[in-house]
Structures are given as structure tokens and as C-alpha cells.
Design a protein around this motif. Structure first.
Motif, PDB file in Angstrom:
ATOM      1  N   ASN A   8      36.381 -18.582  84.959  1.00 36.96           N
ATOM      2  CA  ASN A   8      35.447 -19.151  86.202  1.00 36.96           C
ATOM      3  C   ASN A   8      35.766 -20.753  86.112  1.00 36.96           C
ATOM      4  N   THR A   9      36.765 -21.182  85.028  1.00 41.57           N
ATOM      5  CA  THR A   9      37.045 -22.514  84.992  1.00 41.57           C
ATOM      6  C   THR A   9      38.511 -22.674  85.422  1.00 41.57           C
ATOM      7  N   GLU A  10      38.988 -23.893  85.856  1.00 37.33           N
ATOM      8  CA  GLU A  10      40.218 -24.148  86.361  1.00 37.33           C
ATOM      9  C   GLU A  10      40.946 -24.464  84.945  1.00 37.33           C
ATOM     10  N   VAL A  11      40.435 -24.852  83.902  1.00 32.62           N
ATOM     11  CA  VAL A  11      41.359 -25.301  82.939  1.00 32.62           C
ATOM     12  C   VAL A  11      41.411 -23.881  82.068  1.00 32.62           C
ATOM     13  N   GLY A  12      40.392 -23.130  82.197  1.00 30.33           N
ATOM     14  CA  GLY A  12      40.647 -21.711  81.339  1.00 30.33           C
ATOM     15  C   GLY A  12      41.662 -20.787  82.135  1.00 30.33           C
ATOM     16  N   LYS A  13      41.525 -20.680  83.470  1.00 30.83           N
ATOM     17  CA  LYS A  13      42.458 -20.171  84.276  1.00 30.83           C
ATOM     18  C   LYS A  13      43.994 -20.549  83.953  1.00 30.83           C
ATOM     19  N   LEU A  14      44.102 -21.949  84.059  1.00 32.29           N
ATOM     20  CA  LEU A  14      45.522 -22.347  83.899  1.00 32.29           C
ATOM     21  C   LEU A  14      46.176 -22.141  82.334  1.00 32.29           C
ATOM     22  N   LEU A  45      46.091  -7.151  79.561  1.00 29.14           N
ATOM     23  CA  LEU A  45      44.773  -7.905  78.915  1.00 29.14           C
ATOM     24  C   LEU A  45      44.887  -9.256  79.285  1.00 29.14           C
ATOM     25  N   LEU A  46      46.203  -9.692  79.265  1.00 29.51           N
ATOM     26  CA  LEU A  46      46.123 -11.404  79.452  1.00 29.51           C
ATOM     27  C   LEU A  46      46.103 -11.548  81.003  1.00 29.51           C
ATOM     28  N   TYR A  47      46.682 -10.788  81.739  1.00 29.01           N
ATOM     29  CA  TYR A  47      46.192 -10.900  83.196  1.00 29.01           C
ATOM     30  C   TYR A  47      44.733 -10.710  83.365  1.00 29.01           C
ATOM     31  N   LYS A  48      44.208  -9.802  82.918  1.00 27.50           N
ATOM     32  CA  LYS A  48      42.534  -9.717  83.042  1.00 27.50           C
ATOM     33  C   LYS A  48      41.697 -10.666  82.443  1.00 27.50           C
ATOM     34  N   ALA A  91      45.361 -19.841  80.145  1.00 24.12           N
ATOM     35  CA  ALA A  91      45.606 -18.397  80.132  1.00 24.12           C
ATOM     36  C   ALA A  91      46.806 -18.101  80.949  1.00 24.12           C
ATOM     37  N   ASN A  92      47.004 -18.624  82.083  1.00 19.35           N
ATOM     38  CA  ASN A  92      48.176 -18.449  82.887  1.00 19.35           C
ATOM     39  C   ASN A  92      49.499 -18.964  82.170  1.00 19.35           C
ATOM     40  N   MET A  93      49.368 -19.963  81.445  1.00 14.09           N
ATOM     41  CA  MET A  93      50.258 -20.617  80.725  1.00 14.09           C
ATOM     42  C   MET A  93      50.706 -19.415  79.625  1.00 14.09           C
ATOM     43  N   VAL A  94      49.962 -19.133  78.714  1.00 13.32           N
ATOM     44  CA  VAL A  94      50.309 -18.237  77.851  1.00 13.32           C
ATOM     45  C   VAL A  94      50.820 -17.052  78.259  1.00 13.32           C
TER      46      VAL A  94
END
Lengths: 429, 115
Positions: free
Chosen positions: A347-353, A338-341, A355-358
Motif C-alpha cells: 500500500n506504499t509506492e516505495v514498497g510496490k516499486l 509469491l513475488l507478484y502477490k 518489490a517490482n524491481m526484485v
């Protein structure tokens, strides 16, 4: 259809139908632009300005219909499956605590869950773009707090094995570093890699001084990931001279830690693998002696019973059998999916980063705990997220989930929202 | 030319994606281009287009970015994604089967007579 004299009147009527406050401004910006283009077209074709405006607005269609349609598309989103999964993991954790630990040991966990949900709800509603609008401020506040607690704990002896409040503050750095990376990108600095080295090394030094192996590994892995990400997208500028500069900073901080250690002995057992902390009769032994769904009939190292947080699998295998452990591992598999999804959908870099950190922090916790069980890492002091962790850690875990839910909530407007905030930031500068 | 709106409504996404396959455009341009290419048969209202564009973007069929128009104004441009292209292919295939079936019926089965 109602007649409007200005775009503001029309847009205000559209906005009345959009229930999500944050979406109102963001999603109607295009409508303004469209009216402006249509107006230009009519003026160019010989219409009077007032007439052209009325016609341009008329071309838009009914404000009620447009508003309702936009409201249908833009709603705060919630991942109920993720929330249910977290609830289930917390429930399992609580049940295990009540059965295996004393009430005194379990109570902090109850408080942790209550406070954790409060923190998660707060984080959920906070606009996460603050991270890219005030990155240095957030970083410095975090650093000041970490230094104060660090000094206090070092003087009062609460930093044993890194289990301190500084430890939790240190674990917030991966999130703060996302903002710093954006700050370096936006500043366009030619010494980006040097700046990043300074920002990333300070918490690493603090982690060493606080003897926190877990915090050190977590910050190291996350900051290296962010560095690679920044270099790949050319956000962090570098040349040979900068690389030498950044290396000098890393070397200087390493020497600093070395001398502090020599003279004051602060970091005397930092990242020190103590063989007594390994349990020879651990996972493999527990696995071999486990039943499917009940307590093992063969006694294993009873010392393990006191280490629920550090050796959860062995203990759960011993007490409840293989089925529960497999179920837990499957639940964590679903959590990571679910986290990977969520990461993939951003679609934003900040959201992606973020979520990646978590995802990475939870990943490090799980892998660290597994490695600790197998015996290839010293005590990781973490345990399974939500299940075998203490009260403060549950607050931290739930705060991370708050970040993820906030990212999911804003998914439909994130790109425009971030763009709008960026624009305002540039205007203010 | 006036046309029954129900004939268009279910297929607007396909038309918009097809237009964006040729070049990136902003909302106003899409409406103009659709009207031009359809000989003014499809005249979309902005109120229909924007929710649709936002929905397609949420489904990851489109991406948006801020771009500058010839007149120097900043507008939100839309670009079709790879998954948008794949979806368009599917929709086009569906549409072709559908029109073939409708034409068969309308021609009284003449088109199938030789089969």
C-alpha cells in the motif's frame, strides 16, 4: 480503570503492550489525535481543561486492552512459504553442484549461501525508507564504488564478459533508481525527465564500458519501467524542451561511449553476439534425448557439461531428466507468484516499486537464461537464480530476497511509517 | 441505551464499513457518526475502533490518507475500497438472513406460517 492526567502517560501504557518497537510510535499517533479531538469537545461543552483531559482519556478505554489489541494487529510479518521455497532452491542447487562440479567449484557457493543469509538478515532489519530519505547519497556511493572497481578491473583485466564486482554493483542500480525517482518526485523539479535521463544513463554507460550485456539489459529494462511509472503518475515532469534535453544527454553519452571505444577500444566487444558462444545442440537436442527421471542414454554435446551456469536446463535435462526440470520450473512459477502477490499487496509506492524491481530482476534472469538456452541471446552469464549461479550471485539473490522479506515484514505499518519518515524529512529540509 | 455488547462486537466491521461507504472519515468522526446514527446505542471506544480500522486496512477493505479537518488539523482519513464494498455487501446479506431467522424464531414461526 487507572486514571491518567496526560495523553503521554496513557500512550506510554498502551505502548508497553506493543512488542514491535517500530510499530509503537506509528500506530499510537492516531490515539493522540483522538484524545485531542475528544478534549476539544469536552472543553467546548464547558469542562475545565484538566477535567476535560481526564475524561477524554477515560473515553479511550483500558490502555491494557487497547495495547494488546494493537499488538495483535501489528506484528512483523514473515512469508514462510517464500523462505522455504528459497531454501529448497538453494538445496537443489547445492546438490547439483556437488554432483556435477568439483569441490573447488562448489565451495564458493557454500560461502555464498552463508554470506548471503547474513546479508539478507541485515537487509531484512534495515529500514528500507533510507532509500527515499538519502537517495542521492546512496546513488553516489554506489557510483563511486562502481567507478573504482571498474577502473581497477579494466586495468587488471578482470572484466571478461562482465563477470566482475562492478557487475554486481551495477545490478544494484535498479534499486537505487527507485530512490532517485522519489527524489525527483519530491523535488517537484520542472526538468525531471532530464535529471532522470542523467541518473539512468550513467550506469548504462558504465555497463557498456564494462562489457556487461546482462547488467546493461537489466538496468535498461528496470529504468524504462521506472520512467513509465514516473510519467504515468506525473512524478517526472516533462515538456517538449525537456524531451529534447533528455535526448541530447542520451545522444551525448552514446557519442562518448563511441569515442572511448574508438580511441581506447574499451568497449570493443560490447554487446557483441559471438556465434561461437551459441550451442547449436542445446535445449531442443537435450529435450529430445532426455529420459523422465535419469541420465540420458544418448550423449549430447559434452561441451555443455562445463556450462552449468549458462545452460542449466540442457544440462539438467541431460543429467536428471524431464521431471526435475519441470519441478524446477514449477518452483520458479511459485516464486514469481509469491513475488507478484507481494507487489499487489503493497500500500506504499516505495514498497510496490521495490518489490517490482526484485520481481523484474529475477524475471530478467530467468527469461534471459531461457533465451540463452534457446539460442536467441548470447551468453547471459546469469543462470537460474539460487540454483545454477555462483557464490557472489547467491549473495546478490539473497540480498534481493532480504528486501522482499523486509517489505513483507513492515506491511502492516508501511504506509504510516513511510508517511512519518517523509514528514520528518520535510521538517529537516 | 445500554445494550449487550456481544450483540455488536461481531458486527462492528460491517457498521464501520457502512458509515465509510457514505463518506471518508477519521476515527473520531466515525465514533461520533456511529453514535449519532444509532441514537447513541452504539458508543464505540476508541480502543476498539483503531485496531479494527487497522485490521480492515490490512485486509485491503480500507485505505487511509492524511487529510485536513474543517478546523485545519491533519487527521488520518479512511476510505472504503472496492473489495471493502464487496465485503460489505456479503456481510449485509448475511446479516439480513440472520435477522430474518432470529425474527422468525422470536415470532414463534409466525413469519413462516404462510409459506
Amino acid at each position: 480503570m487507572q486514571e491518567y492526567n496526560s495523553p503521554d502517560e496513557y500512550i506510554a501504557d498502551v505502548q508497553k503492550h506493543i512488542r514491535w518497537k517500530r510499530a509503537k510510535v506509528v500506530v499510537t499517533k492516531e490515539l493522540y489525535e483522538h484524545i485531542s479531538d475528544q478534549f476539544d469537545f469536552f472543553v467546548a461543552n464547558g469542562f475545565e481543561e484538566s477535567e476535560a483531559m481526564k475524561k477524554a482519556i477515560q473515553e479511550m478505554g483500558s490502555a491494557d486492552v487497547v495495547g494488546t489489541e494493537l499488538d495483535n494487529v501489528h506484528r512483523p510479518k514473515m512469508n514462510w512459504l517464500l523462505l522455504a521455497l528459497i531454501g529448497l532452491l538453494l538445496l537443489i542447487g547445492m546438490t547439483i553442484s556437488f554432483m556435477l562440479l568439483s569441490t573447488t567449484e562448489t565451495l564458493p557457493k557454500v560461502y555464498g549461501i552463508v554470506c548471503g543469509f547474513g546479508v539478507a538478515i541485515f537487509v531484512y532489519y534495515v529500514d528500507y525508507t533510507v532509500l527515499i530519505r538519502y537517495p542521492r547519497l546512496i546513488y553516489f556511493i554506489l557510483s563511486i564504488l562502481a567507478i573504482i572497481t571498474s577502473v581497477w578491473e579494466l586495468r587488471n583485466g578482470f572484466s571478461v564478459l562482465g563477470y566482475s564486482y562492478t557487475f554486481y554493483l551495477l545490478l544494484c542500480y535498479p534499486i537505487a533508481l527507485v530512490g532517485i525517482l522519489f527524489n525527483i518526485k519530491n523535488s517537484g523539479s520542472n526538468i525531471g525527465i532530464v535529471l532522470y535521463a542523467i541518473y539512468a544513463c550513467c550506469p548504462l554507460v558504465l555497463a557498456i564500458l564494462n562489457k556487461s550485456f546482462t547488467a546493461f539489459i537489466t538496468i535498461l529494462i528496470c529504468s524504462v519501467f521506472l520512467l513509465i511509472y514516473g510519467l504515468k503518475l506525473n512524478w517526472i515532469k516533462w515538456n517538449k524542451l525537456n524531451i529534447i534535453g533528455a535526448s541530447c544527454i542520451v545522444a551525448f553519452l552514446a557519442i562518448f561511449v563511441f569515442f572511448i571505444n574508438q580511441f581506447y577500444g574499451i568497449a570493443s566487444d560490447t554487446i557483441h553476439i559471438d556465434s561461437t558462444q551459441f550451442y547449436q545442440l542445446n535445449l531442443f537436442s537435450a529435450l529430445g534425448n532426455s529420459e523422465l527421471i535419469c541420465k540420458s542414454s544418448i550423449s549430447i554435446n559434452e561441451q555443455l557439461l562445463g556450462y552449468l551456469y549458462d545452460h542449466p536446463i540442457s544440462l539438467l535435462l541431460y543429467n536428471y531428466g524431464i521431471v526435475l526440470v519441470l519441478f524446477l520450473l514449477a518452483a520458479f512459477g511459485l516464486l514469481f507468484y509469491l513475488l507478484y502477490k507481494t507487489v499487489k499487496k503493497q500500500n506504499t509506492e516505495v514498497g510496490k516499486l521495490l518489490a517490482n524491481m526484485v520481481l523484474m530482476i529475477f524475471g530478467i534472469k530467468l527469461v534471459g537464461t531461457l533465451m540463452c538456452e534457446i539460442g536467441i541471446l548470447p551468453d547471459f552469464n546469469i543462470g537460474f537464480p539460487f540454483v545454477t549461479t555462483g557464490g557472489v550471485f547467491i549473495i546478490y539473490d539473497l540480498a534481493l530476497i532480504g528486501i522482499i522479506l523486509s517489505i513483507i515484514r513492515n506491511e502492516s505499518i508501511a504506509k504510516d511509517w513511510v508517511r512519518l519518515k517523509e514528514k520528518r524529512r520535510i521538517e529537516n529540509e | 441505551m445500554a445494550i449487550d455488547k456481544s450483540l455488536i462486537s461481531g458486527n462492528t466491521d460491517m457498521l464501520v464499513l457502512r458509515l465509510l461507504k457514505d463518506r471518508n472519515m477519521y476515527g473520531y468522526q466515525i465514533i461520533e457518526e456511529l453514535a449519532r446514527q444509532s441514537n447513541r446505542t452504539f458508543e464505540l471506544k476508541a480502543g476498539t475502533l483503531y485496531p479494527l480500522l487497522h485490521l480492515l486496512e490490512q485486509k485491503n477493505y480500507l485505505e487511509s490518507y492524511d487529510g485536513e479537518t474543517v478546523a485545519g488539523k491533519t487527521r488520518k482519513y479512511y476510505k472504503i475500497t472496492d473489495s471493502g464494498c464487496k465485503y460489505l455487501e456479503l456481510r449485509q446479506a448475511d446479516w439480513e438472513s440472520y435477522t430474518l431467522a432470529v425474527n422468525n424464531v422470536l415470532s414463534g414461526g409466525v413469519l413462516l406460517a404462510g409459506v
